[in-house]
Design a protein around this motif. Structure first.
Motif, PDB file in Angstrom:
ATOM      1  N   ASP A 157      65.528  46.799 -58.805  1.00 14.33           N
ATOM      2  CA  ASP A 157      66.159  46.455 -57.530  1.00 14.33           C
ATOM      3  C   ASP A 157      65.669  45.091 -57.046  1.00 14.33           C
ATOM      4  OD1 ASP A 157      67.482  48.853 -57.599  1.00 14.33           O
ATOM      5  OD2 ASP A 157      66.186  49.857 -56.146  1.00 14.33           O
ATOM      6  N   PHE A 158      64.374  44.835 -57.232  1.00 13.10           N
ATOM      7  CA  PHE A 158      63.799  43.551 -56.833  1.00 13.10           C
ATOM      8  C   PHE A 158      64.402  42.400 -57.638  1.00 13.10           C
ATOM      9  CE2 PHE A 158      60.501  40.270 -57.438  1.00 13.10           C
ATOM     10  CZ  PHE A 158      60.295  39.886 -56.113  1.00 13.10           C
ATOM     11  N   ARG A 159      64.566  42.611 -58.940  1.00 11.35           N
ATOM     12  CA  ARG A 159      65.119  41.579 -59.804  1.00 11.35           C
ATOM     13  C   ARG A 159      66.584  41.282 -59.487  1.00 11.35           C
ATOM     14  NH1 ARG A 159      63.471  40.052 -64.765  1.00 11.35           N
ATOM     15  NH2 ARG A 159      65.261  38.647 -64.544  1.00 11.35           N
ATOM     16  N   THR A 160      67.274  42.232 -58.880  1.00 14.44           N
ATOM     17  CA  THR A 160      68.674  42.007 -58.509  1.00 14.44           C
ATOM     18  C   THR A 160      68.798  40.838 -57.545  1.00 14.44           C
ATOM     19  OG1 THR A 160      69.211  44.343 -58.815  1.00 14.44           O
ATOM     20  CG2 THR A 160      70.717  43.046 -57.449  1.00 14.44           C
ATOM     21  N   SER A 161      67.827  40.747 -56.620  1.00 12.34           N
ATOM     22  CA  SER A 161      67.857  39.648 -55.645  1.00 12.34           C
ATOM     23  C   SER A 161      66.991  38.466 -56.058  1.00 12.34           C
ATOM     24  CB  SER A 161      67.389  40.158 -54.273  1.00 12.34           C
ATOM     25  OG  SER A 161      66.077  40.686 -54.356  1.00 12.34           O
ATOM     26  N   GLU A 162      66.058  38.701 -56.990  1.00 11.49           N
ATOM     27  CA  GLU A 162      65.164  37.628 -57.452  1.00 11.49           C
ATOM     28  C   GLU A 162      65.324  37.477 -58.968  1.00 11.49           C
ATOM     29  OE1 GLU A 162      63.409  35.773 -55.444  1.00 11.49           O
ATOM     30  OE2 GLU A 162      63.773  36.907 -53.608  1.00 11.49           O
ATOM     31  N   LYS A 163      66.453  36.947 -59.376  1.00 10.20           N
ATOM     32  CA  LYS A 163      66.779  36.890 -60.804  1.00 10.20           C
ATOM     33  C   LYS A 163      65.846  35.976 -61.592  1.00 10.20           C
ATOM     34  CE  LYS A 163      71.690  37.848 -59.991  1.00 10.20           C
ATOM     35  NZ  LYS A 163      71.611  39.237 -60.475  1.00 10.20           N
ATOM     36  N   ASP A 164      65.236  35.017 -60.923  1.00 11.31           N
ATOM     37  CA  ASP A 164      64.362  34.072 -61.615  1.00 11.31           C
ATOM     38  C   ASP A 164      62.892  34.475 -61.523  1.00 11.31           C
ATOM     39  OD1 ASP A 164      66.530  32.457 -62.318  1.00 11.31           O
ATOM     40  OD2 ASP A 164      66.439  31.364 -60.414  1.00 11.31           O
ATOM     41  N   TYR A 165      62.635  35.687 -61.098  1.00  9.22           N
ATOM     42  CA  TYR A 165      61.239  36.153 -60.995  1.00  9.22           C
ATOM     43  C   TYR A 165      60.591  36.121 -62.373  1.00  9.22           C
ATOM     44  CZ  TYR A 165      57.320  39.220 -59.748  1.00  9.22           C
ATOM     45  OH  TYR A 165      56.069  39.751 -59.532  1.00  9.22           O
ATOM     46  N   PRO A 166      59.438  35.458 -62.530  1.00  6.15           N
ATOM     47  CA  PRO A 166      58.898  35.185 -63.878  1.00  6.15           C
ATOM     48  C   PRO A 166      57.934  36.233 -64.426  1.00  6.15           C
ATOM     49  CG  PRO A 166      57.617  34.005 -62.247  1.00  6.15           C
ATOM     50  CD  PRO A 166      58.669  34.776 -61.486  1.00  6.15           C
ATOM     51  N   GLN A 167      57.802  37.376 -63.771  1.00  2.00           N
ATOM     52  CA  GLN A 167      56.800  38.331 -64.204  1.00  2.00           C
ATOM     53  C   GLN A 167      57.384  39.725 -64.381  1.00  2.00           C
ATOM     54  OE1 GLN A 167      53.956  37.828 -60.958  1.00  2.00           O
ATOM     55  NE2 GLN A 167      52.534  36.805 -62.356  1.00  2.00           N
ATOM     56  N   THR A 168      56.666  40.550 -65.141  1.00  2.99           N
ATOM     57  CA  THR A 168      56.994  41.971 -65.228  1.00  2.99           C
ATOM     58  C   THR A 168      55.972  42.748 -64.413  1.00  2.99           C
ATOM     59  OG1 THR A 168      55.645  42.173 -67.225  1.00  2.99           O
ATOM     60  CG2 THR A 168      57.994  41.755 -67.521  1.00  2.99           C
ATOM     61  N   TRP A 169      56.291  43.991 -64.138  1.00  2.00           N
ATOM     62  CA  TRP A 169      55.371  44.887 -63.435  1.00  2.00           C
ATOM     63  C   TRP A 169      54.827  45.922 -64.422  1.00  2.00           C
ATOM     64  CZ3 TRP A 169      58.344  46.541 -58.345  1.00  2.00           C
ATOM     65  CH2 TRP A 169      58.563  45.401 -57.552  1.00  2.00           C
ATOM     66  N   ILE A 170      53.714  46.495 -64.065  1.00  2.00           N
ATOM     67  CA  ILE A 170      53.120  47.541 -64.896  1.00  2.00           C
ATOM     68  C   ILE A 170      52.592  48.672 -64.014  1.00  2.00           C
ATOM     69  CG2 ILE A 170      51.285  48.126 -66.530  1.00  2.00           C
ATOM     70  CD1 ILE A 170      51.298  45.245 -67.473  1.00  2.00           C
ATOM     71  N   LEU A 171      52.951  49.885 -64.351  1.00  3.96           N
ATOM     72  CA  LEU A 171      52.323  51.077 -63.786  1.00  3.96           C
ATOM     73  C   LEU A 171      51.682  51.829 -64.941  1.00  3.96           C
ATOM     74  CD1 LEU A 171      51.802  53.127 -61.458  1.00  3.96           C
ATOM     75  CD2 LEU A 171      53.930  54.259 -62.162  1.00  3.96           C
ATOM     76  N   ALA A 172      50.373  52.015 -64.885  1.00  8.76           N
ATOM     77  CA  ALA A 172      49.663  52.734 -65.945  1.00  8.76           C
ATOM     78  C   ALA A 172      48.750  53.765 -65.312  1.00  8.76           C
ATOM     79  CB  ALA A 172      48.845  51.762 -66.793  1.00  8.76           C
ATOM     80  N   ILE A 173      48.990  55.026 -65.636  1.00 14.71           N
ATOM     81  CA  ILE A 173      48.164  56.120 -65.132  1.00 14.71           C
ATOM     82  C   ILE A 173      47.699  56.953 -66.311  1.00 14.71           C
ATOM     83  CG2 ILE A 173      48.061  58.161 -63.649  1.00 14.71           C
ATOM     84  CD1 ILE A 173      50.336  56.984 -62.011  1.00 14.71           C
ATOM     85  N   LYS A 174      46.405  57.184 -66.368  1.00 12.72           N
ATOM     86  CA  LYS A 174      45.877  58.051 -67.414  1.00 12.72           C
ATOM     87  C   LYS A 174      44.875  59.019 -66.803  1.00 12.72           C
ATOM     88  CE  LYS A 174      43.767  58.258 -71.978  1.00 12.72           C
ATOM     89  NZ  LYS A 174      43.261  57.499 -73.166  1.00 12.72           N
ATOM     90  N   ALA A 175      45.134  60.296 -66.959  1.00 14.16           N
ATOM     91  CA  ALA A 175      44.195  61.331 -66.508  1.00 14.16           C
ATOM     92  C   ALA A 175      43.528  61.920 -67.738  1.00 14.16           C
ATOM     93  CB  ALA A 175      44.923  62.415 -65.721  1.00 14.16           C
ATOM     94  N   ARG A 176      42.212  61.799 -67.819  1.00 15.47           N
ATOM     95  CA  ARG A 176      41.509  62.331 -68.982  1.00 15.47           C
ATOM     96  C   ARG A 176      40.503  63.400 -68.558  1.00 15.47           C
ATOM     97  NH1 ARG A 176      36.389  60.251 -69.769  1.00 15.47           N
ATOM     98  NH2 ARG A 176      35.819  58.394 -68.559  1.00 15.47           N
ATOM     99  N   VAL A 177      40.310  64.358 -69.416  1.00 16.18           N
ATOM    100  CA  VAL A 177      39.369  65.444 -69.143  1.00 16.18           C
ATOM    101  C   VAL A 177      37.950  64.922 -69.321  1.00 16.18           C
ATOM    102  CG1 VAL A 177      38.565  67.716 -69.856  1.00 16.18           C
ATOM    103  CG2 VAL A 177      41.024  67.205 -69.831  1.00 16.18           C
ATOM    104  N   VAL A 178      37.126  65.091 -68.294  1.00 13.15           N
ATOM    105  CA  VAL A 178      35.733  64.646 -68.333  1.00 13.15           C
ATOM    106  C   VAL A 178      34.808  65.817 -68.660  1.00 13.15           C
ATOM    107  CG1 VAL A 178      33.844  63.647 -66.982  1.00 13.15           C
ATOM    108  CG2 VAL A 178      36.178  62.786 -66.691  1.00 13.15           C
ATOM    109  N   THR A 179      35.023  66.940 -67.991  1.00 10.33           N
ATOM    110  CA  THR A 179      34.207  68.135 -68.204  1.00 10.33           C
ATOM    111  C   THR A 179      35.110  69.352 -68.256  1.00 10.33           C
ATOM    112  OG1 THR A 179      32.357  67.158 -66.985  1.00 10.33           O
ATOM    113  CG2 THR A 179      32.302  69.541 -67.330  1.00 10.33           C
TER     114      THR A 179
END
Length: 268
Positions: free
Chosen positions: A110-132
């Motif tokens: 949606d953001f890129r629709t209005s900002e077509k020349d935006y020079p970056q990508t976004w990242i969402l990274a979630i990792k849940a790991r078992v500790v104990t």
């Protein structure tokens, strides 16, 4: 360089995932079995934007990847999923991991629709790991990273504590004697000052974000073989460049604070 550290880790984390770029795919990997009553395998949801960006003459795209343990017990899965989806505190009530990931990518598109020349990508990274993993104690660390422009990514490291026998979240108050929070805080402050090379009377105003110059414990904890460990996130008590801050209170310091027969009890 340190500001880029979490972003580099996240990119590496995503790169280690399958490169099958199908929107909303689930990837079941790394089957883990245990002698305990619980068994789990790591699963993942990946959503990719269909709007590529050319960076350094190479195509790149916005990604949302969520990796989580999938247990044989559905009640445990429901609890873990509810906690992971609250990590970002977005205020939205997502029904599934895929909804969460897809909404992030949609926000970018949606953001890129209005900002077509935006020079970056976004990242969402979630990792849940078992500790104990024990019959009456399950601890996970949820690592959340969100980059949607700016100088550096936002990151949150959150411990999740659960009793798979009673199917209840384990809160700090349930592990310590009533009225002993002040004593626990005093013990923790001594350790904190030693770790930070501060004198017992040194002010916390310079270089720390404690309210009213007063040390305070948060509720982000896990129980390790060494004792009760607390974790402070970037920006929580220090500037971002210092990253996370960990503090471990040995079991020997908890004898008069821990509830009998609790996870913190020396005899447990």
């Amino acid at each position: 360089m340190k500001k880029l550290g979490l972003l580099i880790i996240a990119i590496g984390f995503i790169a280690c995932q399958s490169e099958n770029k199908t929107n909303g795919t689930a990837d079941t990997t790394n089957l883990v079995t245990s002698a305990d009553s619980l068994s789990f395998k790591y699963d993942s949801v990946k959503v990719y934007s269909k709007t590529p960006v050319i960076i350094n003459k190479k195509n790149d795209t916005t990604k949302a990847v969520i990796v989580f343990p999938l247990f044989s017990d559905k009640k445990v899965n429901q609890f873990v999923e509810s906690k992971i989806k609250l990590t970002a505190d977005s205020g939205k009530n997502y029904k599934t991991y895929n909804d969460y990931a897809a909404d992030f990518v949609k926000g970018y598109d949606d953001f890129r629709t209005s900002e077509k020349d935006y020079p970056q990508t976004w990242i969402l990274a979630i990792k849940a790991r078992v500790v104990t993993q024990k019959p009456a104690y399950l601890s996970l660390l949820s690592i959340y990273m969100n980059y949607s422009g700016g100088a550096h990514p936002n990151s949150v490291f959150t411990y999740i504590n659960y009793n798979p026998t009673t199917h209840q979240e384990i809160l700090l108050d349930s592990l310590i004697q009533p009225g002993s929070m002040a004593k626990l805080t005093a013990v923790a402050e001594k350790i904190f000052r030693k770790n930070e090379k501060l004198s017992p009377t040194a002010s916390l105003k310079d270089g720390y974000f404690f309210e009213k110059d007063t040390f305070k414990l948060n509720d982000n904890f896990t129980v390790t073989d060494q004792g009760l460990k607390f974790l402070y996130n970037p920006y929580e008590i220090k500037a971002y460049v210092y990253g996370t801050t960990e503090l471990v209170i040995p079991f020997s310091e908890l004898k008069e604070i821990a509830k009998p027969n609790s996870l913190l009890s020396p005899t447990n």
